[in-house]
Write a protein that holds these residues in place. Structure first.
Motif, PDB file in Angstrom:
ATOM      1  N   ILE A 171       0.847  -1.196   0.000  1.00 43.40           N
ATOM      2  CA  ILE A 171       0.000   0.000   0.000  1.00 43.40           C
ATOM      3  C   ILE A 171       0.880   1.242   0.000  1.00 43.40           C
ATOM      4  CG2 ILE A 171      -1.579   1.343   1.457  1.00 43.40           C
ATOM      5  CD1 ILE A 171      -2.248  -1.979   2.114  1.00 43.40           C
ATOM      6  N   VAL A 172       0.548   2.166  -0.910  1.00 42.47           N
ATOM      7  CA  VAL A 172       1.230   3.454  -0.914  1.00 42.47           C
ATOM      8  C   VAL A 172       0.286   4.440  -0.236  1.00 42.47           C
ATOM      9  CG1 VAL A 172       2.338   5.230  -2.306  1.00 42.47           C
ATOM     10  CG2 VAL A 172       2.363   2.854  -3.090  1.00 42.47           C
ATOM     11  N   SER A 173       0.544   4.709   1.034  1.00 40.24           N
ATOM     12  CA  SER A 173      -0.353   5.593   1.790  1.00 40.24           C
ATOM     13  C   SER A 173       0.330   6.942   1.921  1.00 40.24           C
ATOM     14  CB  SER A 173      -0.631   4.995   3.164  1.00 40.24           C
ATOM     15  OG  SER A 173       0.582   4.742   3.834  1.00 40.24           O
ATOM     16  N   TYR A 174       0.159   7.734   0.878  1.00 40.70           N
ATOM     17  CA  TYR A 174       0.875   9.012   0.852  1.00 40.70           C
ATOM     18  C   TYR A 174       0.150  10.037   1.731  1.00 40.70           C
ATOM     19  CZ  TYR A 174       4.578  11.540  -1.596  1.00 40.70           C
ATOM     20  OH  TYR A 174       5.731  12.205  -1.909  1.00 40.70           O
ATOM     21  N   SER A 175      -1.177   9.972   1.754  1.00 38.78           N
ATOM     22  CA  SER A 175      -1.941  10.916   2.589  1.00 38.78           C
ATOM     23  C   SER A 175      -2.280  10.287   3.939  1.00 38.78           C
ATOM     24  CB  SER A 175      -3.241  11.304   1.877  1.00 38.78           C
ATOM     25  OG  SER A 175      -4.136  10.203   1.883  1.00 38.78           O
ATOM     26  N   ASN A 176      -2.581  11.125   4.916  1.00 39.60           N
ATOM     27  CA  ASN A 176      -2.988  10.619   6.230  1.00 39.60           C
ATOM     28  C   ASN A 176      -4.287   9.829   6.144  1.00 39.60           C
ATOM     29  OD1 ASN A 176      -0.755  11.694   7.381  1.00 39.60           O
ATOM     30  ND2 ASN A 176      -1.792  13.383   8.432  1.00 39.60           N
ATOM     31  N   GLU A 177      -5.194  10.268   5.273  1.00 37.07           N
ATOM     32  CA  GLU A 177      -6.478   9.570   5.136  1.00 37.07           C
ATOM     33  C   GLU A 177      -6.245   8.113   4.723  1.00 37.07           C
ATOM     34  OE1 GLU A 177      -5.836  12.635   3.867  1.00 37.07           O
ATOM     35  OE2 GLU A 177      -6.915  13.520   5.556  1.00 37.07           O
ATOM     36  N   LEU A 178      -5.340   7.912   3.760  1.00 38.75           N
ATOM     37  CA  LEU A 178      -5.102   6.526   3.331  1.00 38.75           C
ATOM     38  C   LEU A 178      -4.414   5.726   4.427  1.00 38.75           C
ATOM     39  CD1 LEU A 178      -4.325   6.072  -0.416  1.00 38.75           C
ATOM     40  CD2 LEU A 178      -6.450   6.473   0.788  1.00 38.75           C
ATOM     41  N   LYS A 179      -3.562   6.378   5.224  1.00 41.42           N
ATOM     42  CA  LYS A 179      -2.944   5.652   6.337  1.00 41.42           C
ATOM     43  C   LYS A 179      -4.043   5.136   7.264  1.00 41.42           C
ATOM     44  CE  LYS A 179       1.510   8.172   6.399  1.00 41.42           C
ATOM     45  NZ  LYS A 179       1.323   9.224   5.386  1.00 41.42           N
ATOM     46  N   ASN A 185      -7.473   4.782   6.401  1.00 42.75           N
ATOM     47  CA  ASN A 185      -8.473   3.928   5.746  1.00 42.75           C
ATOM     48  C   ASN A 185      -7.924   2.575   5.315  1.00 42.75           C
ATOM     49  OD1 ASN A 185     -10.095   6.097   6.079  1.00 42.75           O
ATOM     50  ND2 ASN A 185     -10.047   6.762   3.929  1.00 42.75           N
ATOM     51  N   LEU A 186      -6.682   2.561   4.821  1.00 44.46           N
ATOM     52  CA  LEU A 186      -6.166   1.297   4.284  1.00 44.46           C
ATOM     53  C   LEU A 186      -5.272   0.561   5.266  1.00 44.46           C
ATOM     54  CD1 LEU A 186      -5.354   2.302   0.594  1.00 44.46           C
ATOM     55  CD2 LEU A 186      -7.336   1.052   1.449  1.00 44.46           C
ATOM     56  N   LEU A 187      -4.686   1.275   6.224  1.00 48.26           N
ATOM     57  CA  LEU A 187      -3.736   0.625   7.131  1.00 48.26           C
ATOM     58  C   LEU A 187      -4.171   0.716   8.593  1.00 48.26           C
ATOM     59  CD1 LEU A 187      -0.448   1.929   5.459  1.00 48.26           C
ATOM     60  CD2 LEU A 187      -1.292  -0.427   5.427  1.00 48.26           C
ATOM     61  N   ALA A 188      -5.361   1.264   8.842  1.00 51.01           N
ATOM     62  CA  ALA A 188      -5.897   1.345  10.193  1.00 51.01           C
ATOM     63  C   ALA A 188      -4.970   2.074  11.165  1.00 51.01           C
ATOM     64  CB  ALA A 188      -6.240  -0.061  10.715  1.00 51.01           C
ATOM     65  N   VAL A 189      -4.236   3.062  10.656  1.00 46.96           N
ATOM     66  CA  VAL A 189      -3.469   3.919  11.567  1.00 46.96           C
ATOM     67  C   VAL A 189      -4.488   4.773  12.324  1.00 46.96           C
ATOM     68  CG1 VAL A 189      -1.850   5.875  11.656  1.00 46.96           C
ATOM     69  CG2 VAL A 189      -1.408   3.955  10.109  1.00 46.96           C
ATOM     70  N   SER A 190      -4.275   4.953  13.641  1.00 47.14           N
ATOM     71  CA  SER A 190      -5.309   5.650  14.425  1.00 47.14           C
ATOM     72  C   SER A 190      -5.212   7.157  14.236  1.00 47.14           C
ATOM     73  CB  SER A 190      -5.184   5.286  15.901  1.00 47.14           C
ATOM     74  OG  SER A 190      -4.208   6.095  16.513  1.00 47.14           O
ATOM     75  N   VAL A 234       3.226   5.698  14.278  1.00 47.32           N
ATOM     76  CA  VAL A 234       2.583   5.554  12.970  1.00 47.32           C
ATOM     77  C   VAL A 234       3.317   4.526  12.108  1.00 47.32           C
ATOM     78  CG1 VAL A 234       2.039   6.761  10.810  1.00 47.32           C
ATOM     79  CG2 VAL A 234       1.430   7.787  13.007  1.00 47.32           C
ATOM     80  N   ALA A 235       4.655   4.518  12.148  1.00 48.98           N
ATOM     81  CA  ALA A 235       5.404   3.514  11.383  1.00 48.98           C
ATOM     82  C   ALA A 235       4.976   2.107  11.824  1.00 48.98           C
ATOM     83  CB  ALA A 235       6.907   3.712  11.583  1.00 48.98           C
ATOM     84  N   ARG A 236       4.890   1.906  13.132  1.00 47.87           N
ATOM     85  CA  ARG A 236       4.494   0.591  13.655  1.00 47.87           C
ATOM     86  C   ARG A 236       3.077   0.220  13.205  1.00 47.87           C
ATOM     87  NH1 ARG A 236       5.919  -2.769  17.768  1.00 47.87           N
ATOM     88  NH2 ARG A 236       7.533  -1.368  18.567  1.00 47.87           N
ATOM     89  N   GLN A 237       2.169   1.177  13.314  1.00 51.09           N
ATOM     90  CA  GLN A 237       0.779   0.888  12.929  1.00 51.09           C
ATOM     91  C   GLN A 237       0.664   0.608  11.421  1.00 51.09           C
ATOM     92  OE1 GLN A 237      -1.829   3.989  14.387  1.00 51.09           O
ATOM     93  NE2 GLN A 237      -1.171   3.692  16.508  1.00 51.09           N
ATOM     94  N   MET A 238       1.473   1.307  10.640  1.00 49.92           N
ATOM     95  CA  MET A 238       1.468   1.054   9.186  1.00 49.92           C
ATOM     96  C   MET A 238       1.912  -0.375   8.897  1.00 49.92           C
ATOM     97  SD  MET A 238       3.100   4.639   7.687  1.00 49.92           S
ATOM     98  CE  MET A 238       3.337   4.038   6.007  1.00 49.92           C
ATOM     99  N   ALA A 239       2.970  -0.823   9.572  1.00 55.91           N
ATOM    100  CA  ALA A 239       3.454  -2.194   9.368  1.00 55.91           C
ATOM    101  C   ALA A 239       2.398  -3.203   9.804  1.00 55.91           C
ATOM    102  CB  ALA A 239       4.767  -2.406  10.123  1.00 55.91           C
ATOM    103  N   LEU A 286       5.988 -10.925   6.643  1.00 50.41           N
ATOM    104  CA  LEU A 286       6.838  -9.806   7.043  1.00 50.41           C
ATOM    105  C   LEU A 286       6.336  -8.521   6.390  1.00 50.41           C
ATOM    106  CD1 LEU A 286      10.354 -11.401   6.382  1.00 50.41           C
ATOM    107  CD2 LEU A 286       9.065 -11.392   8.530  1.00 50.41           C
ATOM    108  N   ALA A 287       6.662  -7.403   7.041  1.00 50.37           N
ATOM    109  CA  ALA A 287       6.289  -6.102   6.460  1.00 50.37           C
ATOM    110  C   ALA A 287       7.425  -5.115   6.647  1.00 50.37           C
ATOM    111  CB  ALA A 287       5.041  -5.555   7.141  1.00 50.37           C
ATOM    112  N   ILE A 288       7.440  -4.131   5.750  1.00 53.76           N
ATOM    113  CA  ILE A 288       8.272  -2.947   5.993  1.00 53.76           C
ATOM    114  C   ILE A 288       7.359  -1.733   5.834  1.00 53.76           C
ATOM    115  CG2 ILE A 288       9.030  -2.858   3.567  1.00 53.76           C
ATOM    116  CD1 ILE A 288      11.518  -1.758   6.004  1.00 53.76           C
ATOM    117  N   ALA A 289       7.463  -0.803   6.802  1.00 58.79           N
ATOM    118  CA  ALA A 289       6.696   0.439   6.720  1.00 58.79           C
ATOM    119  C   ALA A 289       7.661   1.602   6.798  1.00 58.79           C
ATOM    120  CB  ALA A 289       5.686   0.518   7.858  1.00 58.79           C
ATOM    121  N   VAL A 290       7.403   2.616   5.985  1.00 58.29           N
ATOM    122  CA  VAL A 290       8.305   3.768   5.892  1.00 58.29           C
ATOM    123  C   VAL A 290       7.503   5.052   5.926  1.00 58.29           C
ATOM    124  CG1 VAL A 290      10.129   4.826   4.523  1.00 58.29           C
ATOM    125  CG2 VAL A 290       9.719   2.384   4.312  1.00 58.29           C
ATOM    126  N   THR A 291       7.862   5.937   6.824  1.00 60.39           N
ATOM    127  CA  THR A 291       7.227   7.257   6.838  1.00 60.39           C
ATOM    128  C   THR A 291       8.276   8.311   7.184  1.00 60.39           C
ATOM    129  OG1 THR A 291       5.480   8.625   7.828  1.00 60.39           O
ATOM    130  CG2 THR A 291       6.374   6.876   9.222  1.00 60.39           C
TER     131      THR A 291
END
Lengths: 422, 422
Positions: free
Chosen positions: A300-308, A310-315, A329-334, A345-350
């Motif tokens: 998932i490319v979550s460039y906006s906060n909304e996508l973080k 909606n798609l990755l359940a970041v709070s 946020v990095a942890r929640q994205m992963a 496995l996952a990698i999350a980058v912000t």
């Protein structure tokens, strides 16, 4: 063998293009134990081209010409070769057959410009081009073997490997040269040189140690000649591999994505991505490797906060309190990516790629990364205050290498990065 | 002014270094209205170096030599110049003063290696180096002005700008030169050349038309000289822009993602991606542009069928009946991405990048793309049977261009692609 090189193209003379073709040719030639004596570059000027071909051909056994085989009026290598050799340009049946097949395969119609590419000096032979429309030209001029090659790098490389090196090998047996190239990430040229000086003081003079930084991977090259070259290389390769340690990716050619995929395959793992500041680059690197579908369901490319959210359940609360560039946020994205994709496995980058968007607390170049499996996620902050493109390239490379290390159970970080962690 | 260039260095001949110096010199020279006639490169071999200096100096008014001024034994430009001119090497007071000051400033002691750099051919003058220890050398050889410059790019650039360009400008007033570069996608070099031949038969001889394929964008370059250069360029630029039509992206430097983002900004639109075979490449290209966050909330890389279902709501039935590479799935991917991201526009890509995974019905190179807004999605099939990396690069480029065309209300497809649609 005395070999010279002639490059042609106005774009080379005007500096619009940096000439990478001649270094590609030179590397191959050097690897096979020959060397290039002299290299001349001229613009698309028929008289000058003819003069130079004549001049160089008088003074060497093999002349490789690069460029000027295209369909347009400024491509005049064929015309120049005809002029010097006193032959006319004729439609060459092999060239026509190649071009017809090439166009048919792509559903194109042969046009007049294409047909220009079938006109070769009478008496010359074609050199097959497996990648493009322009065939190469092979002919003798006096005692000099002329090999004219296309300017498009991918076509040139294929023609060198598939046709020209085999041809030269059969005609000019070379001093046996042996080379080993290792792919390294996260340990710099000067660090390796220092390690060698300190720990391998008896490094032999006849084993040449070279480095080539092809961002982000460093190529470490060992070269030697002679009958015992293989054994000698084997010994010193082992020594240097010990020094490089877990920074070694493997033998070149190898990129970080290939090294990661090999590690994942070995351990039966799959991986997913959740990218903000790298914007899909990590996924693109992984999927550039054939067969990556076995280890990569997607990302998932979550460039906006909304996508973080909606798609990755970041709070929403974490985004508001800690900000998008934070450990939480990095942890929640992963975690979100692991859940959404079902990968092991996952990698999350912000992070903040810049040039805008930095602050005193989080300057441009700040990046949080989270990686691992759902039981054991590692989260680290790095600081890479580089120009946007370099930042994205290096963060992508780092992400791939952190996953490789995790998959292989290597606890350490790349040496270069331990200095960049904050 | 007839100007030639001589580069020296074993690293250039072995291909270990890509020569960027000569393109830097060439760009500067071209910008000032002169041109480089010929460029020769040789290794660090005294005899060869002497021969080439002599040969080139006989045939031009200015010879710029680059490299071979350093402190080590393989640096022998000064020695070669002394040899040819029949002068001895002497310690040059200006060079000594420069080096002493340079070392003092850095708290270094002058060592023997440094002192080698003060030994210049008797009768020569120094060219100041504001960035490094090696001074340049200026001398006459017959009627040729020799200018020897250092190989370190930053030192070379400073010396060119601060010393050499002013010197040449005072001695050789130049013709005023003007260049225009256009960025084009989807129309090939040979097609443009044919259009020019057919529709602009009066193309003037003194407006040079050049092409540079920097995959995937084609650069079309117009160059002319003289007092009325600006007006002439303006006229012929308009003519060629009409021929190129909607394949014109804009003035260089410009890539496809930048052209798309400009179009989106102009029309107040946002875009999202749903990528299978391009694996995140379209998203990565968009986010490589600074400021892309205003038009790109994000995207989904749905490499596996499961992710196509889970993240993009592609129906299991369509996957089973039509397969992942189909019009139905491409359309559902685009619809799913629009819904998941809230963007106005979407591009969805699903295809077979190869080398594995092809079938008789859907060979490697087949790709379905869907793009547009939720009321009006366009779906097309293309066939690009290329090597994996080229396939991904071209499909990514095509995706960006289809979105640009859609955003700007251009109904046609890129010309190259109309031949590839099936």
């Amino acid at each position: 063998m005395k070999l010279q090189l002639l490059l042609t193209g106005n774009e080379l003379m005007a500096g619009d293009t940096i000439d990478s073709n001649s270094s590609m040719i030179a590397q191959l030639i050097t690897e096979y134990g020959w060397r290039i004596d002299k290299k001349v570059t001229v613009g698309d000027d028929l008289k000058l081209l003819e003069q130079q071909i004549q001049h160089l051909a008088n003074d060497c056994e093999v002349l490789i010409i690069n460029g000027g085989l295209g369909p347009t009026v400024d491509d005049m290598t064929s015309l120049a070769l005809a002029g010097i050799s006193g032959n006319t340009l004729c439609e060459h049946p092999d060239a026509l057959a190649h071009l017809t097949q090439w166009c048919n395969h792509r559903g194109f119609k042969l046009n007049a410009s294409n047909l220009k590419q079938t006109m070769l000096p009478a008496g010359s032979q074609i050199i097959a081009n497996s990648r493009g429309s322009a065939v190469g030209i092979k002919m003798l001029l006096g005692n000099c073997l002329i090999l004219a090659t296309p300017g498009v790098p991918s076509e040139l490389r294929a023609m060198m490997n598939e046709e020209i090196i085999p041809l030269l090998s059969s005609q000019f047996p070379s001093d046996y040269i042996q080379t080993q190239r290792l792919a390294v990430f996260g340990l710099g040229e000067s660090s390796i040189q220092e390690l060698v000086n300190k720990k391998l003081p008896n490094w032999p003079n006849d084993v040449e140690l070279g480095f080539r930084a092809s961002m982000p991977v460093l190529e470490v090259k060992l070269t030697t000649r002679g009958k015992d070259a293989s054994e000698k290389l084997h010994v010193w390769r082992q020594h240097i591999i010990e020094l490089i340690g877990d920074h070694l990716l493997g033998d070149m050619p190898l990129n970080l994505a290939q090294a990661l995929i090999a590690a994942l395959n070995k351990n039966g793992q799959t991986v997913c991505t959740a990218e903000s500041c790298t914007g899909g680059n990590i996924a693109a690197q992984i999927t550039s490797v054939a067969g990556s579908s076995h280890v990569f369901p997607g990302g998932i490319v979550s460039y906006s906060n909304e996508l973080k959210q909606n798609l990755l359940a970041v709070s929403e609360a974490s985004l508001a309190t800690d900000g998008a560039v934070s450990a939480t946020v990095a942890r929640q994205m992963a975690e979100g990516a692991l859940k959404a994709t079902g990968a092991n496995l996952a990698i999350a980058v912000t992070g903040i790629a810049g040039p805008e968007g930095g602050s005193e607390e989080k300057p441009v170049g700040t990046v949080w990364m989270a990686w691992g499996n759902k039981e054991n996620l590692r989260v680290e902050k790095f600081f890479l205050p580089l120009e946007r493109h370099l930042f994205q390239t290096l963060v992508t490379a780092l992400g791939l290498d952190l996953l490789r290390r995790y998959t292989l159970g290597i606890p350490g970080l790349p040496e270069l990065m331990t200095r960049r962690r904050s």
